[in-house]
Motif scaffolding. Sequence first.
Motif, PDB file in Angstrom:
ATOM      1  N   ALA A  97       0.824  -1.210   0.000  1.00  0.00           N
ATOM      2  CA  ALA A  97       0.000   0.000   0.000  1.00  0.00           C
ATOM      3  C   ALA A  97       0.857   1.258   0.000  1.00  0.00           C
ATOM      4  O   ALA A  97       2.048   1.230   0.310  1.00  0.00           O
ATOM      5  N   HIS A 122       5.533   4.502  -3.742  1.00  0.00           N
ATOM      6  CA  HIS A 122       4.241   4.931  -4.280  1.00  0.00           C
ATOM      7  C   HIS A 122       4.001   6.429  -4.097  1.00  0.00           C
ATOM      8  O   HIS A 122       3.230   7.026  -4.850  1.00  0.00           O
ATOM      9  N   CYS A 130      -0.941  15.557  -1.433  1.00  0.00           N
ATOM     10  CA  CYS A 130      -1.332  14.147  -1.389  1.00  0.00           C
ATOM     11  C   CYS A 130      -0.395  13.338  -0.485  1.00  0.00           C
ATOM     12  O   CYS A 130      -0.831  12.373   0.144  1.00  0.00           O
ATOM     13  N   HIS A 137      -3.921  10.244   6.799  1.00  0.00           N
ATOM     14  CA  HIS A 137      -4.796   9.070   6.807  1.00  0.00           C
ATOM     15  C   HIS A 137      -4.243   8.020   7.772  1.00  0.00           C
ATOM     16  O   HIS A 137      -4.983   7.482   8.606  1.00  0.00           O
ATOM     17  N   HIS A 147     -11.530   3.070   8.062  1.00  0.00           N
ATOM     18  CA  HIS A 147     -11.872   3.684   6.784  1.00  0.00           C
ATOM     19  C   HIS A 147     -13.317   4.161   6.796  1.00  0.00           C
ATOM     20  O   HIS A 147     -14.169   3.554   7.444  1.00  0.00           O
ATOM     21  N   TYR A 155     -10.920   7.980   3.797  1.00  0.00           N
ATOM     22  CA  TYR A 155     -11.321   7.175   2.644  1.00  0.00           C
ATOM     23  C   TYR A 155     -10.183   6.207   2.321  1.00  0.00           C
ATOM     24  O   TYR A 155      -9.005   6.524   2.537  1.00  0.00           O
ATOM     25  N   SER A 156     -10.492   5.041   1.806  1.00  0.00           N
ATOM     26  CA  SER A 156      -9.490   3.973   1.665  1.00  0.00           C
ATOM     27  C   SER A 156      -8.574   4.099   0.454  1.00  0.00           C
ATOM     28  O   SER A 156      -7.758   3.224   0.223  1.00  0.00           O
ATOM     29  N   SER A 157      -8.661   5.169  -0.297  1.00  0.00           N
ATOM     30  CA  SER A 157      -7.825   5.320  -1.489  1.00  0.00           C
ATOM     31  C   SER A 157      -7.265   6.734  -1.578  1.00  0.00           C
ATOM     32  O   SER A 157      -7.938   7.703  -1.222  1.00  0.00           O
ATOM     33  N   VAL A 158      -6.037   6.840  -2.083  1.00  0.00           N
ATOM     34  CA  VAL A 158      -5.420   8.152  -2.265  1.00  0.00           C
ATOM     35  C   VAL A 158      -6.144   8.949  -3.342  1.00  0.00           C
ATOM     36  O   VAL A 158      -5.950  10.160  -3.472  1.00  0.00           O
ATOM     37  N   SER A 159      -7.040   8.308  -4.090  1.00  0.00           N
ATOM     38  CA  SER A 159      -7.807   9.029  -5.114  1.00  0.00           C
ATOM     39  C   SER A 159      -8.642  10.148  -4.509  1.00  0.00           C
ATOM     40  O   SER A 159      -8.991  11.098  -5.207  1.00  0.00           O
TER      41      SER A 159
END
Length: 181
Positions: A97, A122, A130, A137, A147, A155-159
Amino acid sequence: MGNRVGERLRRSLLGGIAILALTVAGTLAGTAAANAYVLSGCKWPGANIKYSNYTASLYYTASSQAAANWTTATDVNLSTGSGEPFSIWDNYNSSGAVGTTVRSCNIFGHYTSTAVYGNTFHMAALSANCKRLVYGHEIGHALGLNHASGNVMMYSSVSVCTVNGVYTVQPDDRNGVNSIY
């Protein structure tokens, strides 16, 4: 005559129960809900929490700003220390991750240690904001949040940052931490 008194008493009792139910429902409806709940029932013993920051200079600013954001936005006071059981690190791992939090909890429901990791493999291409989201997070996990859905830090995504522009503590994140501490 006894039946009339009994019937009046029953109606009065049912009416009182209905009023109580509506009052409770109205109170609950006005309460701000937090989707970010305590994970595993663990939390720090108090709201003044020290952490050690072992990140490299490129990630030190993002991780420090993320911790400061939690302090500014919530009832938690995060401050730096040395050799603390709460630590923030960067690591390089081409698999896995973008961020990870490893936690240990005692039988009393208190953390004994947490280690927050930002995966520099990543994170290298991410903007400064970000990068801050990733650390924020993971710090949220270290504070006891799980989450959550929506435009929130947890939220569970860096998006949520790259697409929606979220990189700071949001009201739901704040409500979750404040409900714990």
